[in-house]
Every structure is written in C-alpha cells, then in structure tokens.
Design a protein around this motif. Structure first.
Motif, PDB file in Angstrom:
ATOM      1  N   PHE A  43      24.010 -19.427  17.594  1.00 60.26           N
ATOM      2  CA  PHE A  43      24.749 -20.422  18.322  1.00 60.26           C
ATOM      3  C   PHE A  43      26.184 -20.760  17.751  1.00 60.26           C
ATOM      4  O   PHE A  43      26.021 -21.233  16.439  1.00 60.26           O
ATOM      5  CB  PHE A  43      23.760 -21.779  18.438  1.00 60.26           C
TER       6      PHE A  43
ATOM      7  N   ALA B 234      26.101 -30.700  14.956  1.00 64.91           N
ATOM      8  CA  ALA B 234      24.785 -30.737  14.441  1.00 64.91           C
ATOM      9  C   ALA B 234      23.585 -31.232  15.428  1.00 64.91           C
ATOM     10  O   ALA B 234      22.795 -30.524  15.495  1.00 64.91           O
ATOM     11  CB  ALA B 234      24.787 -31.590  13.222  1.00 64.91           C
TER      12      ALA B 234
ATOM     13  N   ALA C 263      23.300 -28.458  17.611  1.00 62.88           N
ATOM     14  CA  ALA C 263      22.246 -27.385  17.201  1.00 62.88           C
ATOM     15  C   ALA C 263      20.744 -27.883  17.231  1.00 62.88           C
ATOM     16  O   ALA C 263      19.885 -26.849  17.385  1.00 62.88           O
ATOM     17  CB  ALA C 263      22.533 -27.372  15.759  1.00 62.88           C
TER      18      ALA C 263
ATOM     19  N   LYS D  77      18.323 -25.295  18.958  1.00 60.26           N
ATOM     20  CA  LYS D  77      17.456 -24.519  18.024  1.00 60.26           C
ATOM     21  C   LYS D  77      17.401 -23.190  18.092  1.00 60.26           C
ATOM     22  O   LYS D  77      16.472 -22.450  18.131  1.00 60.26           O
ATOM     23  CB  LYS D  77      15.879 -25.148  18.456  1.00 60.26           C
ATOM     24  N   SER D  78      18.801 -22.711  17.974  1.00 61.96           N
ATOM     25  CA  SER D  78      18.742 -21.468  17.811  1.00 61.96           C
ATOM     26  C   SER D  78      18.394 -20.961  16.289  1.00 61.96           C
ATOM     27  O   SER D  78      18.154 -21.590  15.639  1.00 61.96           O
ATOM     28  CB  SER D  78      20.354 -21.146  17.907  1.00 61.96           C
TER      29      SER D  78
ATOM     30  N   PHE E 210      22.971 -21.265  13.393  1.00 66.50           N
ATOM     31  CA  PHE E 210      24.055 -21.837  14.052  1.00 66.50           C
ATOM     32  C   PHE E 210      25.243 -21.758  13.129  1.00 66.50           C
ATOM     33  O   PHE E 210      25.320 -21.759  11.819  1.00 66.50           O
ATOM     34  CB  PHE E 210      23.912 -23.274  14.059  1.00 66.50           C
TER      35      PHE E 210
ATOM     36  N   MET F  28      23.560 -31.539   9.046  1.00 71.82           N
ATOM     37  CA  MET F  28      22.269 -30.646   9.194  1.00 71.82           C
ATOM     38  C   MET F  28      21.195 -30.925   8.190  1.00 71.82           C
ATOM     39  O   MET F  28      19.970 -31.045   8.721  1.00 71.82           O
ATOM     40  CB  MET F  28      22.759 -28.912   9.189  1.00 71.82           C
TER      41      MET F  28
ATOM     42  N   HIS G 238      18.361 -32.072  10.608  1.00 76.15           N
ATOM     43  CA  HIS G 238      17.910 -30.932  11.126  1.00 76.15           C
ATOM     44  C   HIS G 238      17.757 -29.739  10.084  1.00 76.15           C
ATOM     45  O   HIS G 238      18.098 -28.645   9.937  1.00 76.15           O
ATOM     46  CB  HIS G 238      18.850 -30.162  12.240  1.00 76.15           C
TER      47      HIS G 238
ATOM     48  N   TYR H 188      21.634 -22.712   9.437  1.00 74.62           N
ATOM     49  CA  TYR H 188      23.154 -22.811   9.637  1.00 74.62           C
ATOM     50  C   TYR H 188      23.992 -21.641   8.638  1.00 74.62           C
ATOM     51  O   TYR H 188      23.352 -21.502   7.471  1.00 74.62           O
ATOM     52  CB  TYR H 188      23.857 -23.827   9.681  1.00 74.62           C
TER      53      TYR H 188
END
Length: 242
Positions: free
Chosen positions: A172, A189, A192, A196-197, A200, A222, A226, A231
C-alpha cells in the motif's frame, strides 16, 4: 517454468518503478525534471537519479495531470521509445495533446476502468485530490501474483480504504505530506491500519519545501497505533523484491 518476481523501486516524490522478471517495466508518476520550479516556483530538492531517455519503459502511468505526476519535460522523452505506452487519468489529455504525444499509444482511465494484458492488470480506483483534480485516480496493480495499491494523491477517505478490493494487498503506497489535498502522516498511518496491507510505503515528501511531509512523524504514528503492521521508509533509487 520459473516463478515470476516483482521489483519495486522508489523514484522519489510520488514516483515508483515496477518491473516484473518477465521484463515488463512500468513507471508511475515519475518526476524526473525540475519543471515545477519553472512553472510554479517549486524547486526540486532531491538529486536527479534517472534520465528519461534511459528509462526503457513498457508503460507510463500518470494518476493525474499535476506536473509532479505528469512531467511534461520527461514524458515526451520517455515516449520517444516506440514501445512505451501511456495510461493516464482523463485530465492528462489536454497536456498530452499540447505536447503532441502519439494518441495511438495513450489510454485514459477513470475509476472502474481496467487495463489488462498478459503481464499486468491495472484497475483505476477512486481517490480524493480535491476540486482542482477531480479526475485523479488511485491504482490497484496486479502483477506476477502481487497486489499493489497506490492511493494516488488523496485526502483521507475511510470509505475508499475499506473497499473489499483491497483485501490481501501486498503493498500500500500513499502520500504523507498533508498539503495540497493529501493525507498527513497521522492520516496515512490510520489508512494503513484500515487496509492492513503486508507492507505500507509512504511517499510525497522531501522533493519540494512547499509540500511538507515528515517520514519520522509517520513512523512514530505507526509505532504508536499500528505496531503490528509493517512499513518501509524508502530512499530514492532503493529497490525491494516482492
């Protein structure tokens, strides 16, 4: 038959190069010149990495007509290679005609349109780059078994990010500069966290002082919200294999 592989290269600003081991090569939103300083006073701050005459692309994609996505100094040079085709949002048409590009090698897309050949499938998805770019598109690229979602220049739109088409996305890519109708670091963020790729990659920072964008602020968002998601902050000309 050997498994096909995909290489993804960050070309700076919002530009990426995708190359399949079958030899098919795509350049997306490549900004290779300094034309934005001549037209708008936005000086290029990143070094020049690529010559447009050396790109040897099968396909150029421009998600909209802003010059850092459709570079009028570079696209004609890239299309001097007779094999190179252009896939672009509809607002590029005026510029393509002004530049005298070969219309037989150009296809225009809007959300819902699909470009498909033996190597790649590309679906145009909606994005929200504001009233100044109503024809701008996002991209869902499927190549060699990988799904790459390029959000294009866009504001935060949860209704777009929850699309079932984005399930099981491998990569993503989205802007973080928070200006000119784009998401900022925290909004990217948050996006993302919705998609939920598997990976990122932020873009749209460092090339123009006026555009903003701080990859460290994105990384902090992030880590805080997350931490379970991957990422990557890419340097220009960095390549990863998917």
């Amino acid at each position: 038959m050997s498994e096909r592989r995909v290489k993804l290269t960050f070309a700076g600003q919002a530009g990426f190069i995708i190359e399949c081991s079958c030899g098919y090569k795509i350049g997306i939103d490549l900004y290779l010149s300094n034309c934005c300083e001549r037209y708008f006073g936005f000086k290029r701050l990143l070094p020049y990495i690529y010559s447009p005459l050396d790109m040897n692309l099968d396909l150029i994609i421009s998600t909209h007509a802003h010059y850092d996505h459709f570079d009028p100094d570079s696209v004609p040079l890239m299309m001097s290679n007779p094999k190179t085709k252009l896939l672009a949002a509809y607002d590029v048409k005026v510029e393509a005609e002004r530049l005298g590009l070969d219309n037989n090698r150009i296809s225009y897309i809007k959300p819902g349109d699909i470009f498909d050949n033996d190597c790649v499938k590309i679906e145009a998805l909606p994005c929200d780059h504001g009233e100044a770019a109503p024809d701008a598109v996002a991209l869902l690229i499927e190549i060699a078994g990988k799904k790459i979602y390029i959000a294009g220049d866009t504001a935060y739109r949860e209704d777009y990010f929850v699309s079932p088409k984005l399930q099981n996305t491998d990569v993503f890519i989205a802007p973080i500069n928070g200006a000119f109708g784009n998401m900022n670091e925290q909004e990217a963020a948050k996006a993302a966290g919705i998609v939920k790729s598997k990976l990122f990659i932020p873009c749209h920072y460092w090339n123009f002082a006026e555009h903003g964008g701080n990859p460290n602020l994105f990384a902090e968002a992030m880590k805080e919200n997350h931490s379970d998601l991957n990422y990557l902050l890419m340097r220009p000309n960095e390549t990863i294999c998917l």
